[in-house]
Design a protein around this motif. Structure first.
Motif, PDB file in Angstrom:
ATOM      1  N   ILE A 229      -8.476 -22.687  -2.340  1.00 42.57           N
ATOM      2  CA  ILE A 229      -8.035 -23.875  -1.625  1.00 42.57           C
ATOM      3  C   ILE A 229      -7.588 -23.444  -0.246  1.00 42.57           C
ATOM      4  N   SER A 230      -8.061 -24.139   0.765  1.00 37.19           N
ATOM      5  CA  SER A 230      -7.626 -23.849   2.131  1.00 37.19           C
ATOM      6  C   SER A 230      -7.582 -25.139   2.929  1.00 37.19           C
ATOM      7  N   PRO A 231      -6.736 -25.178   3.950  1.00 39.69           N
ATOM      8  CA  PRO A 231      -6.663 -26.377   4.774  1.00 39.69           C
ATOM      9  C   PRO A 231      -7.931 -26.556   5.599  1.00 39.69           C
ATOM     10  N   CYS A 232      -8.322 -27.790   5.772  1.00 42.53           N
ATOM     11  CA  CYS A 232      -9.437 -28.139   6.639  1.00 42.53           C
ATOM     12  C   CYS A 232      -8.907 -29.127   7.676  1.00 42.53           C
ATOM     13  N   LEU A 233      -9.057 -28.796   8.926  1.00 42.21           N
ATOM     14  CA  LEU A 233      -8.512 -29.599  10.014  1.00 42.21           C
ATOM     15  C   LEU A 233      -9.629 -30.340  10.746  1.00 42.21           C
ATOM     16  N   TRP A 234      -9.430 -31.630  10.952  1.00 40.89           N
ATOM     17  CA  TRP A 234     -10.409 -32.489  11.616  1.00 40.89           C
ATOM     18  C   TRP A 234     -10.012 -32.623  13.088  1.00 40.89           C
ATOM     19  N   PHE A 235     -10.848 -32.124  13.953  1.00 41.54           N
ATOM     20  CA  PHE A 235     -10.650 -32.259  15.391  1.00 41.54           C
ATOM     21  C   PHE A 235     -11.664 -33.257  15.932  1.00 41.54           C
ATOM     22  N   ASP A 236     -11.360 -33.817  17.081  1.00 41.63           N
ATOM     23  CA  ASP A 236     -12.327 -34.666  17.760  1.00 41.63           C
ATOM     24  C   ASP A 236     -13.482 -33.771  18.202  1.00 41.63           C
ATOM     25  N   ASP A 237     -13.233 -32.933  19.207  1.00 43.30           N
ATOM     26  CA  ASP A 237     -14.256 -31.992  19.671  1.00 43.30           C
ATOM     27  C   ASP A 237     -13.639 -30.685  20.182  1.00 43.30           C
ATOM     28  N   GLN A 238     -12.384 -30.389  19.773  1.00 40.75           N
ATOM     29  CA  GLN A 238     -11.680 -29.228  20.307  1.00 40.75           C
ATOM     30  C   GLN A 238     -11.541 -28.062  19.333  1.00 40.75           C
ATOM     31  N   LEU A 239     -12.316 -28.038  18.273  1.00 43.03           N
ATOM     32  CA  LEU A 239     -12.158 -26.981  17.264  1.00 43.03           C
ATOM     33  C   LEU A 239     -12.215 -25.584  17.868  1.00 43.03           C
ATOM     34  N   GLU A 240     -13.204 -25.300  18.682  1.00 49.06           N
ATOM     35  CA  GLU A 240     -13.361 -23.950  19.224  1.00 49.06           C
ATOM     36  C   GLU A 240     -12.154 -23.572  20.084  1.00 49.06           C
ATOM     37  N   GLU A 241     -11.693 -24.476  20.940  1.00 44.29           N
ATOM     38  CA  GLU A 241     -10.524 -24.222  21.791  1.00 44.29           C
ATOM     39  C   GLU A 241      -9.264 -24.057  20.938  1.00 44.29           C
ATOM     40  N   ALA A 242      -9.080 -24.934  19.964  1.00 49.38           N
ATOM     41  CA  ALA A 242      -7.887 -24.874  19.110  1.00 49.38           C
ATOM     42  C   ALA A 242      -7.861 -23.580  18.299  1.00 49.38           C
TER      43      ALA A 242
END
Length: 169
Positions: free
Chosen positions: A10-23
């Motif tokens: 189990i691991s967290p999955c985070l929903w970004f608009d379009d900033q996943l790579e930067e975040a």
């Protein structure tokens, strides 16, 4: 019939608009024992623009996260936050300052939102000791002091506890 057990992950999955790579790059720079994993990019098949990041993995202090660039439909809320247990005030201050940089927002009781909107609790471990004190007056004083703070300050928490019980500061 024998059934072989398979370990569950189990691991967290985070929903970004379009900033996943930067975040992901930002978070990896903030926390020790962290690294970027694989980033999947959209192809000509879509639905995103070819070459842009669709999803990816990253590790923060040994915990694997998954992220997706899913668009603006969903935003982070305080209903889910990540707690950082800090050993001392210097660590609280470091995480507080770096996570607030470039557009983060302070909240109450050690909570903040970073520039991506993700909620964090930056908590000195000393707070846990103070609010768990067997003396209810001391524990209550710690809770009341915490409720009046944004960034948690260990010296102020301890002073509030001492003042409530008449102990020298």
């Amino acid at each position: 019939m024998s059934v072989t057990a398979h370990p569950t992950s189990i691991s967290p999955c985070l929903w970004f608009d379009d900033q996943l790579e930067e975040a992901a790059a930002f978070y990896v720079s903030v926390f020790p024992n962290s690294s970027l994993g694989h980033l999947s990019r959209y192809s000509d098949a879509g639905p995103g623009e070819p070459g842009t990041v669709m999803a990816g993995d990253f590790v923060l202090d040994g915990i694997t996260f998954r992220g997706i660039n899913g668009g603006p439909q969903f935003r982070f809320t305080e209903a889910v936050s990540f707690e950082i247990a800090c050993r001392d005030q210097a660590e609280v201050d470091r995480y507080w300052d770096v996570l607030l940089a470039d557009g983060g927002e302070e909240s109450m009781c050690g909570w903040l939102k970073d520039r991506f909107g993700l909620s964090w609790q930056v908590v000195p471990t000393r707070l846990y000791e103070l609010v768990s004190d067997p003396d209810p007056v001391r524990a209550g004083a710690a809770v009341q002091a915490m409720l009046g703070m944004r960034r948690l300050v260990v010296a102020d928490l301890e002073a509030a506890v001492d003042a409530a019980t008449g102990a020298p500061a």
